[in-house]
Each structure stands twice: as C-alpha cells, then as structure tokens.
Scaffold this motif. Sequence first.
Motif, PDB file in Angstrom:
ATOM      1  N   ILE A   1     -34.688 -16.094 -40.794  1.00 47.33           N
ATOM      2  CA  ILE A   1     -33.796 -15.753 -39.837  1.00 47.33           C
ATOM      3  C   ILE A   1     -34.539 -14.652 -38.840  1.00 47.33           C
ATOM      4  O   ILE A   1     -34.695 -14.525 -37.569  1.00 47.33           O
ATOM      5  N   ALA A   2     -35.265 -13.750 -39.480  1.00 47.11           N
ATOM      6  CA  ALA A   2     -36.082 -12.869 -39.061  1.00 47.11           C
ATOM      7  C   ALA A   2     -37.229 -13.195 -37.922  1.00 47.11           C
ATOM      8  O   ALA A   2     -37.537 -12.871 -37.171  1.00 47.11           O
ATOM      9  N   LYS A   3     -37.793 -14.422 -38.649  1.00 47.26           N
ATOM     10  CA  LYS A   3     -38.960 -15.089 -37.664  1.00 47.26           C
ATOM     11  C   LYS A   3     -38.280 -15.520 -36.730  1.00 47.26           C
ATOM     12  O   LYS A   3     -38.543 -15.502 -35.523  1.00 47.26           O
ATOM     13  N   GLY A   4     -37.132 -16.329 -36.647  1.00 46.62           N
ATOM     14  CA  GLY A   4     -36.403 -16.972 -35.524  1.00 46.62           C
ATOM     15  C   GLY A   4     -35.913 -16.110 -34.639  1.00 46.62           C
ATOM     16  O   GLY A   4     -35.583 -16.451 -33.131  1.00 46.62           O
TER      17      GLY A   4
ATOM     18  N   LEU B   1     -27.078 -29.238 -37.872  1.00 52.62           N
ATOM     19  CA  LEU B   1     -27.171 -28.171 -38.803  1.00 52.62           C
ATOM     20  C   LEU B   1     -28.118 -27.101 -38.111  1.00 52.62           C
ATOM     21  O   LEU B   1     -27.784 -25.857 -38.240  1.00 52.62           O
ATOM     22  N   ALA B   2     -29.069 -27.358 -37.574  1.00 51.94           N
ATOM     23  CA  ALA B   2     -30.153 -26.462 -37.127  1.00 51.94           C
ATOM     24  C   ALA B   2     -29.595 -25.808 -35.704  1.00 51.94           C
ATOM     25  O   ALA B   2     -29.672 -24.678 -35.613  1.00 51.94           O
ATOM     26  N   GLU B   3     -28.899 -26.514 -35.127  1.00 51.19           N
ATOM     27  CA  GLU B   3     -28.440 -25.974 -33.920  1.00 51.19           C
ATOM     28  C   GLU B   3     -27.220 -25.041 -34.267  1.00 51.19           C
ATOM     29  O   GLU B   3     -26.908 -24.095 -33.471  1.00 51.19           O
ATOM     30  N   LEU B   4     -26.376 -25.167 -35.271  1.00 52.15           N
ATOM     31  CA  LEU B   4     -25.270 -24.433 -35.702  1.00 52.15           C
ATOM     32  C   LEU B   4     -25.973 -23.118 -36.349  1.00 52.15           C
ATOM     33  O   LEU B   4     -25.434 -22.057 -36.100  1.00 52.15           O
ATOM     34  N   MET B   5     -27.057 -23.240 -37.137  1.00 59.91           N
ATOM     35  CA  MET B   5     -27.784 -22.092 -37.727  1.00 59.91           C
ATOM     36  C   MET B   5     -28.173 -21.255 -36.493  1.00 59.91           C
ATOM     37  O   MET B   5     -28.286 -19.985 -36.462  1.00 59.91           O
ATOM     38  N   ALA B   6     -28.609 -21.881 -35.295  1.00 59.57           N
ATOM     39  CA  ALA B   6     -29.355 -20.953 -34.304  1.00 59.57           C
ATOM     40  C   ALA B   6     -27.973 -20.350 -33.598  1.00 59.57           C
ATOM     41  O   ALA B   6     -28.123 -18.988 -33.258  1.00 59.57           O
ATOM     42  N   GLN B   7     -26.703 -20.951 -33.659  1.00 63.57           N
ATOM     43  CA  GLN B   7     -25.708 -19.984 -32.975  1.00 63.57           C
ATOM     44  C   GLN B   7     -25.380 -19.193 -33.879  1.00 63.57           C
ATOM     45  O   GLN B   7     -24.909 -17.908 -33.377  1.00 63.57           O
ATOM     46  N   LYS B   8     -25.196 -19.399 -35.070  1.00 64.93           N
ATOM     47  CA  LYS B   8     -24.549 -18.315 -36.243  1.00 64.93           C
ATOM     48  C   LYS B   8     -25.580 -17.406 -36.420  1.00 64.93           C
ATOM     49  O   LYS B   8     -25.069 -16.131 -36.412  1.00 64.93           O
ATOM     50  N   PHE B   9     -27.091 -17.630 -36.439  1.00 67.60           N
ATOM     51  CA  PHE B   9     -27.729 -16.513 -36.790  1.00 67.60           C
ATOM     52  C   PHE B   9     -28.419 -15.757 -35.659  1.00 67.60           C
ATOM     53  O   PHE B   9     -29.149 -14.727 -35.758  1.00 67.60           O
TER      54      PHE B   9
END
Length: 324
Positions: free
Chosen positions: A146-149, A168-176
């Motif tokens: 998350i820190a890197k992203g 899933l990756a797009e949901l992670m992007a939105q969430k984090f």
Amino acid sequence: MKRLWPAFLAIIVMAPATPAWAQTSAQAWPSKPVRIVNTFAPGGAADFLARTVADGMAAAFGQPFIVETRAGAAGQIGIQSVITTPPDGYNFVLTNITMLVFAPITNPKLGYDPHKDLSNIAYIGGSPIVITVNAKSDIKTLAGFIAKGKNTPLTYSSSGIGSNGHLLAELMAQKFGIKVEHVPYKGAAQGLMDLVGGHIAFAAQSVTSSAGQIRGGTLHPVVQTASERLPDFATVPTFKELGHPDLTTTTWFSLSGPAGLPADIVQKVNREIANTMAKPEMRARMQQEGMVTEALTPEQFRELIERETKTWRPVIENVGLIEK
C-alpha cells in the motif's frame, strides 16, 4: 337428464398435454446418460472439476455422466446449448463467477439471465486470488504494498479484463487509495512470466495459476483472498486477518441447469456434488491445487450469487466496464 359427456370430452381436449420430460422426472432419475457441458478449454482447473463431478455422480446414480466441451464466447456457447434444453435433468453446464456475476453486469445484452434462464444448483469450489510480486521486489507485506502504491503507479496483470483478479485490484485501489495500472493479457501464464521477468509490479491471479512460481521461489505472495489461510500456502496471510474481510473472494466454479429443473433433481445433484468434494482424496487434490470448497445448499448458493453481484456491481461501474 342432460348428457354431460360432450362437455367432459371438451375439457379433456382443451387440457394441456403434460410434457414428456415432466412425466420422466416423476420416474426414477436418471434413466439414461446425462450431459455436463464444460464451458472452458480442456486441461485446466475447470475441466478437472467437471470430470470430477461427472465421475462422482456417475458412481452415485449408476448412469454415465458425459463431459462435453463447448468453450468459447466467455462461456455463452456452452450456456446457450443448455438453457434451450428441456429441464429434465439430462443437461447441465459448468458455470463460474464470471458467467453468473461479472458478465451479466458488464454486458446487458448478454443473451441470458443467470437468475431467470438457469437453475443454479451447486457451488463446486474455487481458487482464491493471490497478490504476488517478483521475489526480488522490496515489497514483502500488504502494508509495504500500500505504501508503494500511494507513491508509484503499480502495473499489474490478471487473467483478463473483467476477471476476478482485475476487479479485485481495482477494488484495492479504491479502498486503499493506491495507483494501479492494468496490463491486460490473454491468460494467466504470460502475465506471470512478465512478472517473473520484472516487467510489471504485481499480479492479481488465482492461487492455482500462481502456485508453481510461488513454490519455485520466483514470486513472493503478499496476501490472498480466502477466508482463512491455505494449508499448502500457510505463510500467506489473508485480507480478512489483516482487517479487510470485504476483500474475501474466490474464482469459484459451479454447476447449473436449465430454468425450471425439478426440485428433487436439484437436491439430489447438490447432495452428490457435496459428497464428491468431501472425499479425503478430493480434498487433498484441491488443497494441492490451492483450491477451496464448501458445501452450500441450492438456496445458499443463490444467496452467494446475489451477494457477489451487490459487491462487484459498483466496482465494475467505477472501472467503466459496462458495455453500452
């Protein structure tokens, strides 16, 4: 006294004939070979599951269950070949989360409605998604990921546009609040090879697809989406244990039939699939492949489809994948 037989005869003539399949379903089922359509190419996890289910039901019911491969058009060819058959218990189709959840959302003109045109019978099993990075990457944990992203756009591969890994990756992007960039590939293998080669930052693909590289030490698994740790990948934490239960998902496979399938046949098939998947040798094989299974009743499986649809619809809308 009036003669009533002409009126009685008219009632008989006007009464609709009972379909042959309905008469058959009242008798012992099955009384002839049964077809299971595999909507995926031969040789993969789906083909393995289709043949496992077929063998289990053949042993239980004493009739051949024949797997017929009809791959193509993201499963639509195979599904169409079944929903147009009588609901008599002699035609089934291997379905999955893409066909029952993702595709109906992304394509309003799909050609079938998973709730109206199919009897969704049983959850068979599936593979969680695992986030992997190159083994030489400085990313080792979800916190580090998350820190890197947050500072650097992270390129990634999935098994294709609209796949479980992509969403899933797009949901992670939105969430984090991280930056990701999808690099589409035609399948899982090429994307994983490019990750090993250092051409992309991470992969969001199934544990089954990624298992070889994880075991070989060329990829490092950061986190996975099962509800609990997998026995053969016990060092890989879950999103759930890290405080993100909403990211629990699997790329699951299921068995469906045409709409209107008699309830007794649905219950029998559901029960025997559960029995087949519960056998010790089957559990060992699933564990080795990084797959999980769960015995769900038909009602519980339909509720799962509804929950998955509610979860993924806003993600798909935000990514802009709904076709006009």
